[in-house]
Motif scaffolding. Structure first.
Motif, PDB file in Angstrom:
ATOM      1  N   LYS A  64       1.250  -5.349  -3.336  1.00 56.26           N
ATOM      2  CA  LYS A  64       2.593  -4.805  -3.099  1.00 56.26           C
ATOM      3  C   LYS A  64       3.326  -4.442  -4.385  1.00 56.26           C
ATOM      4  O   LYS A  64       4.049  -3.445  -4.424  1.00 56.26           O
ATOM      5  CB  LYS A  64       3.411  -5.809  -2.289  1.00 56.26           C
ATOM      6  N   SER A  65       3.155  -5.234  -5.419  1.00 53.24           N
ATOM      7  CA  SER A  65       3.856  -4.940  -6.669  1.00 53.24           C
ATOM      8  C   SER A  65       3.340  -3.655  -7.304  1.00 53.24           C
ATOM      9  O   SER A  65       4.121  -2.842  -7.807  1.00 53.24           O
ATOM     10  CB  SER A  65       3.707  -6.109  -7.646  1.00 53.24           C
ATOM     11  N   ALA A  66       2.019  -3.469  -7.280  1.00 57.80           N
ATOM     12  CA  ALA A  66       1.439  -2.256  -7.854  1.00 57.80           C
ATOM     13  C   ALA A  66       1.880  -1.016  -7.081  1.00 57.80           C
ATOM     14  O   ALA A  66       2.231   0.013  -7.676  1.00 57.80           O
ATOM     15  CB  ALA A  66      -0.084  -2.365  -7.871  1.00 57.80           C
ATOM     16  N   LEU A  67       1.879  -1.105  -5.766  1.00 61.15           N
ATOM     17  CA  LEU A  67       2.288   0.043  -4.960  1.00 61.15           C
ATOM     18  C   LEU A  67       3.774   0.330  -5.122  1.00 61.15           C
ATOM     19  O   LEU A  67       4.191   1.499  -5.162  1.00 61.15           O
ATOM     20  CB  LEU A  67       1.939  -0.205  -3.492  1.00 61.15           C
ATOM     21  N   ALA A  68       4.588  -0.716  -5.225  1.00 65.60           N
ATOM     22  CA  ALA A  68       6.026  -0.510  -5.434  1.00 65.60           C
ATOM     23  C   ALA A  68       6.288   0.136  -6.794  1.00 65.60           C
ATOM     24  O   ALA A  68       7.184   0.977  -6.936  1.00 65.60           O
ATOM     25  CB  ALA A  68       6.757  -1.838  -5.318  1.00 65.60           C
ATOM     26  N   TYR A  69       5.502  -0.256  -7.791  1.00 60.04           N
ATOM     27  CA  TYR A  69       5.613   0.351  -9.123  1.00 60.04           C
ATOM     28  C   TYR A  69       5.288   1.843  -9.060  1.00 60.04           C
ATOM     29  O   TYR A  69       6.019   2.683  -9.604  1.00 60.04           O
ATOM     30  CB  TYR A  69       4.671  -0.383 -10.069  1.00 60.04           C
ATOM     31  N   LEU A  70       4.197   2.174  -8.388  1.00 63.90           N
ATOM     32  CA  LEU A  70       3.819   3.586  -8.274  1.00 63.90           C
ATOM     33  C   LEU A  70       4.870   4.370  -7.504  1.00 63.90           C
ATOM     34  O   LEU A  70       5.178   5.529  -7.837  1.00 63.90           O
ATOM     35  CB  LEU A  70       2.456   3.709  -7.595  1.00 63.90           C
ATOM     36  N   GLU A  71       5.436   3.766  -6.473  1.00 67.64           N
ATOM     37  CA  GLU A  71       6.496   4.449  -5.723  1.00 67.64           C
ATOM     38  C   GLU A  71       7.733   4.646  -6.608  1.00 67.64           C
ATOM     39  O   GLU A  71       8.377   5.696  -6.567  1.00 67.64           O
ATOM     40  CB  GLU A  71       6.858   3.636  -4.484  1.00 67.64           C
ATOM     41  N   ARG A  72       8.046   3.653  -7.420  1.00 71.52           N
ATOM     42  CA  ARG A  72       9.214   3.738  -8.304  1.00 71.52           C
ATOM     43  C   ARG A  72       9.077   4.901  -9.277  1.00 71.52           C
ATOM     44  O   ARG A  72      10.048   5.628  -9.523  1.00 71.52           O
ATOM     45  CB  ARG A  72       9.376   2.416  -9.060  1.00 71.52           C
ATOM     46  N   ILE A  73       7.888   5.091  -9.835  1.00 68.51           N
ATOM     47  CA  ILE A  73       7.700   6.139 -10.852  1.00 68.51           C
ATOM     48  C   ILE A  73       7.248   7.459 -10.224  1.00 68.51           C
ATOM     49  O   ILE A  73       6.935   8.413 -10.937  1.00 68.51           O
ATOM     50  CB  ILE A  73       6.693   5.686 -11.926  1.00 68.51           C
ATOM     51  N   GLY A  74       7.214   7.518  -8.883  1.00 70.72           N
ATOM     52  CA  GLY A  74       6.884   8.762  -8.193  1.00 70.72           C
ATOM     53  C   GLY A  74       5.423   9.127  -8.230  1.00 70.72           C
ATOM     54  O   GLY A  74       5.069  10.314  -8.257  1.00 70.72           O
ATOM     55  N   SER A  75       4.530   8.107  -8.186  1.00 64.97           N
ATOM     56  CA  SER A  75       3.105   8.373  -8.349  1.00 64.97           C
ATOM     57  C   SER A  75       2.251   7.769  -7.247  1.00 64.97           C
ATOM     58  O   SER A  75       1.049   7.605  -7.413  1.00 64.97           O
ATOM     59  CB  SER A  75       2.647   7.828  -9.711  1.00 64.97           C
ATOM     60  N   LEU A  76       2.855   7.474  -6.112  1.00 69.34           N
ATOM     61  CA  LEU A  76       2.114   6.808  -5.046  1.00 69.34           C
ATOM     62  C   LEU A  76       0.981   7.675  -4.510  1.00 69.34           C
ATOM     63  O   LEU A  76      -0.052   7.182  -4.062  1.00 69.34           O
ATOM     64  CB  LEU A  76       3.066   6.424  -3.915  1.00 69.34           C
ATOM     65  N   ASP A  77       1.163   9.001  -4.566  1.00 68.71           N
ATOM     66  CA  ASP A  77       0.141   9.908  -4.039  1.00 68.71           C
ATOM     67  C   ASP A  77      -1.017  10.124  -5.018  1.00 68.71           C
ATOM     68  O   ASP A  77      -1.931  10.898  -4.743  1.00 68.71           O
ATOM     69  CB  ASP A  77       0.757  11.253  -3.666  1.00 68.71           C
ATOM     70  N   ALA A  78      -0.997   9.402  -6.145  1.00 72.83           N
ATOM     71  CA  ALA A  78      -2.065   9.558  -7.134  1.00 72.83           C
ATOM     72  C   ALA A  78      -3.283   8.703  -6.815  1.00 72.83           C
ATOM     73  O   ALA A  78      -4.271   8.736  -7.549  1.00 72.83           O
ATOM     74  CB  ALA A  78      -1.542   9.200  -8.528  1.00 72.83           C
ATOM     75  N   LEU A  79      -3.219   7.944  -5.718  1.00 74.31           N
ATOM     76  CA  LEU A  79      -4.329   7.075  -5.342  1.00 74.31           C
ATOM     77  C   LEU A  79      -5.141   7.683  -4.215  1.00 74.31           C
ATOM     78  O   LEU A  79      -4.645   8.504  -3.438  1.00 74.31           O
ATOM     79  CB  LEU A  79      -3.799   5.707  -4.895  1.00 74.31           C
ATOM     80  N   THR A  80      -6.382   7.261  -4.132  1.00 72.78           N
ATOM     81  CA  THR A  80      -7.241   7.663  -3.029  1.00 72.78           C
ATOM     82  C   THR A  80      -8.119   6.481  -2.641  1.00 72.78           C
ATOM     83  O   THR A  80      -8.320   5.560  -3.420  1.00 72.78           O
ATOM     84  CB  THR A  80      -8.124   8.869  -3.417  1.00 72.78           C
ATOM     85  N   GLY A  81      -8.615   6.522  -1.435  1.00 72.62           N
ATOM     86  CA  GLY A  81      -9.481   5.444  -0.959  1.00 72.62           C
ATOM     87  C   GLY A  81     -10.050   5.794   0.397  1.00 72.62           C
ATOM     88  O   GLY A  81      -9.724   6.832   0.982  1.00 72.62           O
TER      89      GLY A  81
END
Length: 422
Positions: A64-81
């Protein structure tokens, strides 16, 4: 206006900086290198003529912390899986392949399904291993799980290598359980593996730098801290190679430094050793790499091999060997390790007798801190005896292993202490 000076622009420092500037706090972020990211970054390799990551990293959907960090900096869509919590494996020695699939929901139906659990295991293997949930801080993974079992070789050992960057005989069981409790125990919705589509820096680092600067933060690279001046129970000045920065009375400091570097600056601190290494071998191919062996994901786990995880991005295959110091891989010459792992990779990815074009070996000698019971006891608190100094980094007491999630949690924790005093 008070300012927070963050020393170290790795993930923990960036997480702290992003959290603070989001709250309107003035921040200056320093790093001795010419680029941010620390051990989590991408770079252009002139030999391969490709952008590569200095090491392979993945997070899980329960981080959750990593995903919240990515959302904060506007980079959540940079992941794939993959679309589900899938973990493909291959035993390089036998060629046997299987995929562990974790079902959604807290009831582990996958353990009862022969198709989705580890092959040649039964339900009781998982029941017996559940004792890890009760492990105290003195127990290692090998103290809890039967080392002779199939489940040990095909699940617990690779998981310990990947999460704790050490062997099951050294890794603290309690620390590994923290990860299981937050991911696998909650089901597939919390344990889907995620990786950066285009690399670590485009996902985790570059957007954070842009976010911090957009919010008024200052980034100073090539700024190596030589010493800290302490007066009256607080840090009064920071001596860099080219200047001395005097702190105002209300200024705060976060040291987001690796253990060995922290001890150089502040010898009174005694963090765990950070000499657990990781070996990465990057092979460039002549064309895009076939990914049928990976299934729906970007990687595959390798058993009975020197290489442990194979990641594919376009025409580059990246192999990771965790705990390379503990298993003797650090003592093997590059030429030998390259050929050994390539033979394993040909099997793992079902490549046949094809040859690679170029190869790059990267040895991270100080990849993570010691995560044995002794090492975990030495983890430092975020608060220090100095009223304006806080610590961040994966060696601090976050309650989770030294991973991307742990680094970001440490930065968040240090930022909370700063904010609570302003």
């Amino acid at each position: 206006m008070s300012r927070t000076h963050i020393i170290g622009a790795g993930l923990s420092g960036l997480a702290a900086g992003a959290r603070l500037v989001e709250r309107g706090h003035a921040v200056t972020l320093y790093d001795s290198a010419g680029q941010a990211g620390g051990r989590c970054r991408s770079f252009y390799d002139k030999h391969l003529e490709r952008n590569i990551d200095n090491g392979n990293h993945l997070i899980m959907s329960g981080n959750k912390s990593a995903l919240a960090y990515l959302e904060r900096i506007g980079s959540l869509d940079a992941l794939t899986g993959p679309p589900f919590a899938l973990y493909p494996f291959v035993d390089v020695a036998t060629g046997q392949r299987w995929t562990v699939r974790i079902n959604d929901g807290p009831i582990p139906f996958w353990v009862f399904d022969k198709q989705w659990r580890v092959p040649d295991t039964d339900v009781m293997d998982y029941v017996r291993a559940a004792g890890i949930a009760l492990a105290d801080g003195e127990k290692t993974v090998a103290d809890i799980v039967d080392e002779k079992s199939v489940l040990f070789k095909r699940f617990w050992e690779p998981l310990t290598f990947a999460v704790l960057n050490t062997t099951p005989a050294r890794g603290q069981a309690k620390l590994l359980w923290r990860v299981i409790r937050e991911t696998f125990l909650l089901g597939g919705q919390a344990s889907t593996p995620l990786v950066a589509k285009k690399g670590l820096s485009p996902a985790f680092i570059d957007p954070a730098l842009a976010f911090i600067e957009q919010k008024g933060g200052v980034i100073r690279l090539n700024a190596r801290l030589r010493s800290a001046v302490v007066e009256g129970g607080a840090v009064a000045a920071l001596n860099f190679a080219d200047e001395c920065v005097a702190l105002e009375d209300d200024d705060q400091v976060i040291f987001a430094l690796p253990p060995s570097r922290l001890k150089q600056i502040m010898p009174e601190f005694d963090p765990p050793a950070d000499d657990a290494s990781i070996l990465n071998v990057h092979y460039r191919m002549s064309a895009a790499v076939p990914t049928e062996a990976l299934g729906d994901g970007p990687f595959i786990g390798m058993i009975s091999s020197d290489g442990q995880w194979a990641f594919v991005r376009d025409d580059v295959i990246s192999i990771t060997t965790s705990a390379s110091n503990a298993i003797g891989a650090d003592d093997v010459p590059n030429a030998e390790i390259v050929e050994n792992i390539w033979r394993e990779t040909q099997v793992a990815l079902d490549l046949g007798p094809v040859a690679y074009e170029r190869v790059r070996v990267i040895r991270e000698r100080r990849a993570t801190p010691d995560q044995s019971p002794d090492g975990v006891r030495m983890r430092l608190k975020a608060e220090t005896a100095y009223r304006n100094l806080f610590l961040a980094g994966d060696h601090t007491d976050t309650g989770v292993p030294a991973t991307i999630e742990g680094s970001i949690r440490s930065g968040n924790k240090a930022a909370r202490f700063v904010l609570s005093g302003t």
